[in-house]
Scaffold this active site. Structure first.
Site, PDB file in Angstrom:
ATOM      1  N   SER A 120      32.528  30.875  35.519  1.00  0.00           N
ATOM      2  CA  SER A 120      33.207  29.973  36.676  1.00  0.00           C
ATOM      3  C   SER A 120      32.797  30.860  37.921  1.00  0.00           C
ATOM      4  CB  SER A 120      34.639  30.159  36.777  1.00  0.00           C
ATOM      5  OG  SER A 120      35.223  29.204  35.621  1.00  0.00           O
ATOM      6  N   TYR A 121      32.739  32.045  38.002  1.00  0.00           N
ATOM      7  CA  TYR A 121      32.326  32.864  39.087  1.00  0.00           C
ATOM      8  C   TYR A 121      30.894  32.569  39.509  1.00  0.00           C
ATOM      9  CZ  TYR A 121      30.565  37.329  41.400  1.00  0.00           C
ATOM     10  OH  TYR A 121      30.367  38.299  42.093  1.00  0.00           O
ATOM     11  N   LEU A 122      30.201  32.600  38.384  1.00  0.00           N
ATOM     12  CA  LEU A 122      28.643  32.262  38.640  1.00  0.00           C
ATOM     13  C   LEU A 122      28.396  30.894  39.218  1.00  0.00           C
ATOM     14  CD1 LEU A 122      26.922  34.008  35.398  1.00  0.00           C
ATOM     15  CD2 LEU A 122      26.972  34.968  37.942  1.00  0.00           C
TER      16      LEU A 122
END
Length: 209
Positions: A120-122
Site C-alpha cells: 500500500s505504501y508503494l
C-alpha cells in the site's frame, strides 16, 4: 531535521512543517523555523499561506513504521499532493518529493513475500509521484532513495534514473536534496539514490548534464 540543519548551516532560511507544537524544539535546535500544520487535515489555502515567499518546497514526510494502509494514503499520498497544490497556489515553482524505490501506483495486489501494508505504501508513493510529475506549474524532481539507514553519511552516492537496490544513509539523502535544490537542471527528473563512490556534487552534476 537533517535537511533543515544543512540549509540553516549555510545561511538559508529553512522552515519545517510539524504536526504538534512539542516537536518545535528539534527544528529550533537545527536552526529552522517550526510551522505547526497538520497536512492530514489542513486546507490548500492554509498550507499555501505558510509557503508564501519560499524559494522551494520539499515533501519528505511519511506515515512511518507501524502505520496502517489508511495513513499511507492520507500522508504518503494525499499530504504530498496537498503540498504540491499549495506550492502551485503560492507560486513556489521548485518542488522536491522524497519517494521510495519501487514506488508504483499501478502495483496490483501484494507481491509474494511483501507485507500488504508495504505494498500500500508503494502504491501511495507512486500515486503521489504521478500527481507531482503531471504538473507543469512546478519544477519538480522526484528522489527515490534505497533503504534508509542512520549510519553517518559518506558524502558519496550513486544517483541515476536506475541504480539497483542498496542502502543509503539519511545524512546523504539530505545532502543530495540540498544539491538538487541548487541545480535547476535536475527539474523534471525521477532519480534513484543509493550509497556509492561518487561525491555528491559530481553525482548531481552528472544527472543534470
Amino acid at each position: 531535521m537533517r535537511l533543515e540543519r544543512l540549509l540553516a548551516g549555510r545561511g538559508d532560511g529553512a522552515a519545517g512543517i510539524i504536526r504538534r507544537p512539542e516537536q518545535a524544539s528539534d527544528l529550533l535546535a537545527a536552526g529552522a523555523e517550526p510551522v505547526v500544520c497538520d497536512l492530514e487535515s489542513a486546507s490548500v489555502d492554509e498550507v499555501a499561506r505558510h509557503l508564501e515567499g519560499a524559494d522551494a518546497a520539499v515533501f519528505a514526510a511519511g506515515a512511518g513504521p507501524g502505520s496502517g494502509t489508511a495513513r499511507k494514503e492520507t500522508v504518503d499520498r494525499d499530504a504530498a499532493v496537498l503540498l504540491a497544490d499549495a506550492a502551485e497556489q503560492a507560486g513556489v515553482r521548485r518542488f522536491l518529493i522524497v519517494s521510495s524505490m519501487g514506488a508504483n501506483a499501478g502495483l496490483e495486489g501484494t507481491p509474494d513475500g511483501m507485507d500488504p501494508v508495504f505494498a500500500s505504501y508503494l502504491r501511495a508513493k507512486g500515486a503521489a509521484d504521478d500527481a507531482v510529475r503531471a504538473r507543469t506549474a512546478l519544477d519538480w524532481t522526484v528522489l527515490r532513495p534505497g533503504r534508509l539507514t542512520d549510519d553517518h553519511g559518506t558524502g558519496r552516492v550513486r544517483l541515476a534514473a536506475e541504480t539497483g537496490r542498496a542502502d543509503v544513509t539519511r545524512d546523504d539523502v539530505a545532502a543530495v536534496l540540498v544539491a538538487l535544490l541548487d541545480e535547476p537542471r535536475t527539474a523534471g527528473l525521477t532519480l534513484e539514490l543509493v550509497g556509492g563512490e561518487t561525491p555528491i556534487p559530481e553525482a548531481v552534476a552528472s544527472v543534470a548534464g
